[in-house]
Structures are given as C-alpha cells and as structure tokens.
Design a protein around this motif. Sequence first.
Motif, short mmCIF file in Angstrom:
data_model
loop_
_atom_site.label_atom_id
_atom_site.label_comp_id
_atom_site.label_asym_id
_atom_site.label_seq_id
_atom_site.Cartn_x
_atom_site.Cartn_y
_atom_site.Cartn_z
N TYR A 1 -101.11 17.41 35.10
CA TYR A 1 -101.94 18.59 34.83
C TYR A 1 -103.14 18.67 35.76
N LEU A 2 -103.60 17.55 36.30
CA LEU A 2 -104.62 17.63 37.34
C LEU A 2 -104.04 18.23 38.62
N PHE A 3 -102.81 17.87 38.93
CA PHE A 3 -102.12 18.41 40.09
C PHE A 3 -101.96 19.92 39.97
N SER A 4 -101.37 20.37 38.87
CA SER A 4 -101.17 21.81 38.69
C SER A 4 -102.49 22.55 38.50
N GLY A 5 -103.44 21.91 37.87
CA GLY A 5 -104.75 22.52 37.70
C GLY A 5 -105.47 22.72 39.02
N PHE A 6 -105.34 21.77 39.91
CA PHE A 6 -105.95 21.90 41.23
C PHE A 6 -105.34 23.07 41.99
N ILE A 7 -104.01 23.15 41.98
CA ILE A 7 -103.32 24.25 42.66
C ILE A 7 -103.73 25.59 42.07
N GLY A 8 -103.74 25.67 40.73
CA GLY A 8 -104.13 26.92 40.08
C GLY A 8 -105.57 27.31 40.39
#
Length: 164
Positions: free
Chosen positions: A122-129
Amino acid sequence: MSRKVDKEKVKLAICLTLWAGIFSYFFQPYIHENQDAVNVIVTVFSILAGFLIAVITLVGDPKSLPPGTWQVAELGSKLTYNRLIRKKWLFKVYLITLFLIFITILIKGHCPILILILEYAYLFSGFIGSVLSFKLPAALIELQTERIENEIQERRRAENITDD
C-alpha cells in the motif's frame, strides 16, 4: 490495428515504479504499527477518490466535446474517452491502496509477514497514486480552458463571426 507506444509514458511508468519501490522499502518501518500515519493515508486517499469522481464527471460531460459536425464530435470523444480511462485507472489505484490498508487492519496480529508485505504494497500504490494526483489540477484547468474556448467559438459562430 497497431497502436503507437508513447515512449515518454513508458519512461514515466518505469521511473514511477522504481521510485515507488524505493519509497515503500525505506518508509515501511515508519508506517509499521503507526495508526496515525495509516489514518492520514486513508483520509487523503478517500478525499482524493471523491475529488476524482468529480473530475470524471466533468471530463465525461458531453458539453466538453468540441462544437461542429458529428465527425468533429467523434474525434473529440476519443480524446475524452482516453482521459476517462486514465482517470479510471487512477481511481483504481486509490481503491487498491485503501483496500490493502483495510486488509492490513483486518489481519492485524494474525500474520506478521503478510502485514509487512501489505504495508509495502500500500505504500507502493499510495506513492504512485500520490504522484499521479499532482496532474489532476492541470487536467482540470486544461478541460475548463477547452470548454471556455468551445463556448467562445460557438458564440462567434452564432453571430456569424469567422476566424481570419
């Protein structure tokens, strides 16, 4: 039918993926068992998801199509469709981030390894978002500028004023 690959978008995707991986790797320890930080992420992405729905509504409005013949409108609809697809994928990134946080909270205390993996995810997807969200204001301004220009053009046409 072959589609031309936009090399700049591919470069952006690769860079964004690498930076998201680095970000999630280094910042996971700060998020682990930090409920305040998780609450901030949930709040921010919930607000962004609501804002994005408003943007999608504006982008999909038929009034955003350029004035003129049906052929002109059809060409404009392809641009609108592509914009909607990009916004749809950004919305999915928001939802994936929120869903991963939800799963992490549900299994808290039961599977520590899975919790770590979910935190990285979720840090990965949150960063992208988050990074992609910085484009939203520019997209909104571009859309509104097109609408204003189309309205001016329609009014000029209604008064039989031609561009020379």
